[in-house]
Design a protein around this motif. Sequence first.
Motif, PDB file in Angstrom:
ATOM      1  N   ARG A 172       0.855  -1.191   0.000  1.00 40.06           N
ATOM      2  CA  ARG A 172       0.000   0.000   0.000  1.00 40.06           C
ATOM      3  C   ARG A 172       0.886   1.235   0.000  1.00 40.06           C
ATOM      4  O   ARG A 172       1.794   1.330   0.816  1.00 40.06           O
ATOM      5  CB  ARG A 172      -0.911   0.009   1.228  1.00 40.06           C
ATOM      6  N   ASP A 173       0.582   2.166  -0.901  1.00 35.30           N
ATOM      7  CA  ASP A 173       1.300   3.434  -0.883  1.00 35.30           C
ATOM      8  C   ASP A 173       0.433   4.475  -0.183  1.00 35.30           C
ATOM      9  O   ASP A 173      -0.699   4.197   0.237  1.00 35.30           O
ATOM     10  CB  ASP A 173       1.678   3.871  -2.300  1.00 35.30           C
ATOM     11  N   VAL A 174       0.951   5.684  -0.065  1.00 36.75           N
ATOM     12  CA  VAL A 174       0.233   6.727   0.669  1.00 36.75           C
ATOM     13  C   VAL A 174      -1.105   7.051  -0.008  1.00 36.75           C
ATOM     14  O   VAL A 174      -2.086   7.380   0.672  1.00 36.75           O
ATOM     15  CB  VAL A 174       1.114   7.996   0.817  1.00 36.75           C
ATOM     16  N   VAL A 175      -1.173   6.894  -1.334  1.00 38.31           N
ATOM     17  CA  VAL A 175      -2.417   7.176  -2.055  1.00 38.31           C
ATOM     18  C   VAL A 175      -3.524   6.220  -1.623  1.00 38.31           C
ATOM     19  O   VAL A 175      -4.656   6.632  -1.366  1.00 38.31           O
ATOM     20  CB  VAL A 175      -2.206   7.099  -3.590  1.00 38.31           C
ATOM     21  N   SER A 176      -3.202   4.924  -1.535  1.00 39.20           N
ATOM     22  CA  SER A 176      -4.219   3.942  -1.150  1.00 39.20           C
ATOM     23  C   SER A 176      -4.679   4.159   0.300  1.00 39.20           C
ATOM     24  O   SER A 176      -5.857   4.008   0.611  1.00 39.20           O
ATOM     25  CB  SER A 176      -3.697   2.519  -1.349  1.00 39.20           C
ATOM     26  N   TRP A 177      -3.722   4.508   1.198  1.00 39.97           N
ATOM     27  CA  TRP A 177      -4.110   4.840   2.578  1.00 39.97           C
ATOM     28  C   TRP A 177      -5.039   6.056   2.585  1.00 39.97           C
ATOM     29  O   TRP A 177      -6.039   6.078   3.306  1.00 39.97           O
ATOM     30  CB  TRP A 177      -2.865   5.117   3.421  1.00 39.97           C
ATOM     31  N   ASN A 178      -4.707   7.064   1.790  1.00 40.10           N
ATOM     32  CA  ASN A 178      -5.528   8.274   1.735  1.00 40.10           C
ATOM     33  C   ASN A 178      -6.945   7.978   1.261  1.00 40.10           C
ATOM     34  O   ASN A 178      -7.922   8.531   1.783  1.00 40.10           O
ATOM     35  CB  ASN A 178      -4.895   9.308   0.793  1.00 40.10           C
ATOM     36  N   VAL A 179      -7.043   7.117   0.252  1.00 42.42           N
ATOM     37  CA  VAL A 179      -8.353   6.763  -0.295  1.00 42.42           C
ATOM     38  C   VAL A 179      -9.217   6.106   0.778  1.00 42.42           C
ATOM     39  O   VAL A 179     -10.397   6.445   0.941  1.00 42.42           O
ATOM     40  CB  VAL A 179      -8.193   5.823  -1.514  1.00 42.42           C
ATOM     41  N   MET A 180      -8.626   5.190   1.533  1.00 40.18           N
ATOM     42  CA  MET A 180      -9.391   4.472   2.551  1.00 40.18           C
ATOM     43  C   MET A 180      -9.759   5.380   3.725  1.00 40.18           C
ATOM     44  O   MET A 180     -10.905   5.367   4.206  1.00 40.18           O
ATOM     45  CB  MET A 180      -8.552   3.280   3.047  1.00 40.18           C
ATOM     46  N   ILE A 181      -8.809   6.178   4.191  1.00 37.35           N
ATOM     47  CA  ILE A 181      -9.094   7.113   5.287  1.00 37.35           C
ATOM     48  C   ILE A 181     -10.159   8.117   4.854  1.00 37.35           C
ATOM     49  O   ILE A 181     -11.092   8.433   5.600  1.00 37.35           O
ATOM     50  CB  ILE A 181      -7.805   7.836   5.733  1.00 37.35           C
ATOM     51  N   PRO A 188       2.477  10.380   6.308  1.00 34.20           N
ATOM     52  CA  PRO A 188       1.267  11.026   5.779  1.00 34.20           C
ATOM     53  C   PRO A 188       1.613  12.285   4.988  1.00 34.20           C
ATOM     54  O   PRO A 188       2.657  12.904   5.219  1.00 34.20           O
ATOM     55  CB  PRO A 188       0.472  11.378   7.038  1.00 34.20           C
ATOM     56  N   ASP A 189       0.744  12.657   4.066  1.00 34.19           N
ATOM     57  CA  ASP A 189       0.918  13.905   3.344  1.00 34.19           C
ATOM     58  C   ASP A 189      -0.254  14.831   3.653  1.00 34.19           C
ATOM     59  O   ASP A 189      -1.081  14.534   4.519  1.00 34.19           O
ATOM     60  CB  ASP A 189       1.064  13.661   1.834  1.00 34.19           C
ATOM     61  N   CYS A 190      -0.344  15.951   2.947  1.00 35.38           N
ATOM     62  CA  CYS A 190      -1.406  16.926   3.204  1.00 35.38           C
ATOM     63  C   CYS A 190      -2.798  16.333   2.990  1.00 35.38           C
ATOM     64  O   CYS A 190      -3.739  16.665   3.711  1.00 35.38           O
ATOM     65  CB  CYS A 190      -1.230  18.155   2.308  1.00 35.38           C
ATOM     66  N   PHE A 191      -2.917  15.425   2.006  1.00 33.53           N
ATOM     67  CA  PHE A 191      -4.218  14.810   1.730  1.00 33.53           C
ATOM     68  C   PHE A 191      -4.636  13.882   2.877  1.00 33.53           C
ATOM     69  O   PHE A 191      -5.811  13.825   3.241  1.00 33.53           O
ATOM     70  CB  PHE A 191      -4.166  14.046   0.405  1.00 33.53           C
ATOM     71  N   THR A 192      -3.666  13.143   3.437  1.00 36.64           N
ATOM     72  CA  THR A 192      -3.959  12.274   4.583  1.00 36.64           C
ATOM     73  C   THR A 192      -4.512  13.098   5.736  1.00 36.64           C
ATOM     74  O   THR A 192      -5.571  12.794   6.300  1.00 36.64           O
ATOM     75  CB  THR A 192      -2.676  11.568   5.084  1.00 36.64           C
ATOM     76  N   LEU A 193      -3.768  14.136   6.090  1.00 35.98           N
ATOM     77  CA  LEU A 193      -4.148  14.975   7.229  1.00 35.98           C
ATOM     78  C   LEU A 193      -5.473  15.688   6.974  1.00 35.98           C
ATOM     79  O   LEU A 193      -6.295  15.830   7.882  1.00 35.98           O
ATOM     80  CB  LEU A 193      -3.037  15.983   7.518  1.00 35.98           C
ATOM     81  N   GLY A 194      -5.682  16.105   5.729  1.00 38.27           N
ATOM     82  CA  GLY A 194      -6.957  16.740   5.384  1.00 38.27           C
ATOM     83  C   GLY A 194      -8.124  15.786   5.552  1.00 38.27           C
ATOM     84  O   GLY A 194      -9.189  16.170   6.054  1.00 38.27           O
TER      85      GLY A 194
END
Length: 284
Positions: free
Chosen positions: A74-83, A109-115
């Motif tokens: 899983r990359d950060v994009v897939s984590w972001n999608v699920m969160i 995490p990146d800005c999208f994760t935190l958002g």
Amino acid sequence: MRCKGVRPNQFTYGSALRACTSLMCLGRGEQIQGCIQKSRLAKDLFVHSALVDLYSKCGKMEDACYFFESMAERDVVSWNVMIGGYANQGFTDDAFQLFRSMLRQGVIPDCFTLGNVMKAFLRGSAMMKVIQVHGFIVQLGVETHNDLTGSLIDAYAKCGSIRIAYHIYKSMPKKDAISCTALITGYAHQGVYSRDSFDLFNEIHQMHLGLDGVILCSMLNMCANTMSLDFGRQIHALAFKCQPYDDVAMGNALIHMYSKSGEIEGANSVFNEMKQKMLFLGHH
């Protein structure tokens, strides 16, 4: 493409799935998933992320979770999608637990994760969690990212910490409409009808940041509850310039402001000019 015998690749499937997601067309997405399962791309990271996005945006979190858990990596994009999926569906605790799992697995995490995490908190009061995520934002050095700042202001205001929200706003090197709207709606939500809220509105207007219906309705409700008829009339003039006059929410806010200020003729005039009317339960 398929009828012509051209074999799709991961980008074909990803694009087709994202089209289904934007149209909220789950049925077609499931048909595409059936094609994917028969192909050599059944375990492709890019395709799986698109499937997670489709199911989460369509409210099928169990299916989204199944595909997320079945991903080999899983990359950060897939984590972001699920969160983001948990956040959009209102599963605040699940979004935060997944965020903590992401950190435990060493994914930055990146800005999208935190958002996305902040978006989850906006649905309820979770002060300690907001403070923790605020700490991550500072630690990662992205506290000047305006979208995150707006989310922080909104979250603190909805948790009842309007002063912290105001402090964050004042510390912004460059103000924007998102943060201003978040703070003004926070004032209105908390019932804090101080001079600060009216000063902030004047600041927005002077900076030409743009006045939308959310800000104008919030200010009209403040005017109603403080019986600030003169200021309410000024907002009415601005609303006439900025918003469609047949906007139902705006019409209701104007009627509420005029009637609570004892200006029944003004309320009646707005009511008669509204093209569309609906039942409105006023604030008590």
